[in-house]
Design an enzyme around this catalytic site. Structure first.
Site, PDB file in Angstrom:
ATOM      1  CD  GLU A 199     134.154  52.218  47.796  1.00 30.93           C
ATOM      2  OE1 GLU A 199     132.644  52.697  48.009  1.00 30.93           O
ATOM      3  OE2 GLU A 199     134.808  52.036  46.959  1.00 30.93           O
ATOM      4  CD  GLU A 240     130.206  50.635  43.681  1.00 31.70           C
ATOM      5  OE1 GLU A 240     131.119  50.377  43.546  1.00 31.70           O
ATOM      6  OE2 GLU A 240     129.558  50.384  44.720  1.00 31.70           O
ATOM      7  CG  HIS A 287     130.390  55.069  44.255  1.00 26.61           C
ATOM      8  ND1 HIS A 287     131.609  53.924  44.929  1.00 26.61           N
ATOM      9  CD2 HIS A 287     130.719  55.427  43.049  1.00 26.61           C
ATOM     10  CE1 HIS A 287     131.637  53.456  43.897  1.00 26.61           C
ATOM     11  NE2 HIS A 287     131.962  55.027  42.447  1.00 26.61           N
ATOM     12  CG  HIS A 342     130.789  51.642  52.164  1.00 34.94           C
ATOM     13  ND1 HIS A 342     130.427  51.104  51.998  1.00 34.94           N
ATOM     14  CD2 HIS A 342     130.608  51.936  51.153  1.00 34.94           C
ATOM     15  CE1 HIS A 342     130.595  50.139  51.617  1.00 34.94           C
ATOM     16  NE2 HIS A 342     130.831  50.111  50.460  1.00 34.94           N
TER      17      HIS A 342
END
Length: 278
Positions: A145, A239, A204, A181
């Site tokens: 990730e 998420e 996600h 992110h």
């Protein structure tokens, strides 16, 4: 696409019982649930796998490393402990009936050592190469990730995640991208997703505040276009971490309620995901 939600949305602590969450997830109409291996034991894994199947769901797993299992460490004993942990995580993922394991599996969350970044990245890739036979034996795929600069210095961008996955030499190691992110780190969200096409194994979604996708300013048209460019048709997992005041949320710096109620957030997230990605 298959749609899932991370059980952490409802959890006050990572050791909370997950089984009651499964009924909520199934009743909302999700295809699957994602669970963290934090606080997991072999006994809990076996019971959880059975309960997931009883609810007609599929499952994926997430995990991370601690300072005592840092596969980038200069200490050979710590690196060995990290390898042992990764092997346990892979076998536990298979035990619950999952075929996907992803997360910050390359270094401890919140540890920064930029002067040694290249050496640390190489050690992570070497560790993933070493666990390739375990991944193969259990038919599990590992997703690296990419997370933002405030949580790690090692893998911040999609391209860095792809580079590490490629360096491992393992066909079982790929990339997990997350819109929270991506929204922080990428200048071109669509291009970043598209360029990860050969390694993208998991995805996600949440909005810029870790809340319900579609409720903030993440560029969702670019996200959808990037996934289409990449030919991605795997799991899309909501998420979200939205409720303040409990240990699990504090771990993720959630200091105010992002959404008023967890189950309603999950319901709205699924509606948005289906409308956007189906």
């Amino acid at each position: 696409m298959k749609y899932s939600v991370h059980a952490g949305l409802w959890m006050a602590q990572w050791t909370d019982e997950i089984t009651p969450i499964l009924r909520i997830v199934a009743d909302l109409g999700y295809d699957g649930v994602e669970v963290s291996l934090l606080g997991m034991s072999d006994e809990k894994a076996e019971a959880l796998g059975s309960a997931v199947r009883d609810h007609g769901l599929e499952i994926t797993c997430s995990d991370g490393l601690g300072p005592e299992t840092d596969i980038t460490s200069d200490d050979e004993a710590v690196r060995a402990a990290g390898l042992k942990h990764l092997e346990w995580a892979i076998t536990t993922t298979a035990k619950v009936g999952a075929r996907g394991l992803a997360g910050v599996v390359y270094a401890p969350w919140g540890v920064f050592d930029p002067a040694n970044k290249a050496k640390r990245a190489a050690r992570s890739a070497e560790a993933f190469a070493a666990v390739h036979p375990v991944l193969e034996a259990h038919d599990v795929t590992l997703g690296i990730e990419a997370i933002n600069r405030f949580e790690t210095d090692l893998v911040n961008t999609a391209s860095e995640a792809v580079e590490m996955a490629t360096a491992s030499g393992s066909s079982r190691v790929g990339v997990l991208l997350d819109t929270f992110h991506l929204n922080i780190e990428e200048k071109d969200v669509r291009g970043a997703i598209a360029d990860a096409r050969d390694k993208l194994v998991h995805f996600h979604v949440s909005d810029n505040d870790r809340g319900v996708p579609g409720s903030g300013h993440v560029p969702w048209s670019d996200v959808k276009a990037g996934l289409n460019d990449a030919g991605y048709d795997g799991w899309i997992v909501a998420e979200m971490f939205v409720i303040a005041g409990n240990p699990a949320s504090a771990d993720l710096n959630i200091w105010r309620n992002i959404e008023p109620e967890a189950t309603d957030a999950a319901r709205r997230a699924l509606a948005f995901m289906k409308e956007t990605f189906s």
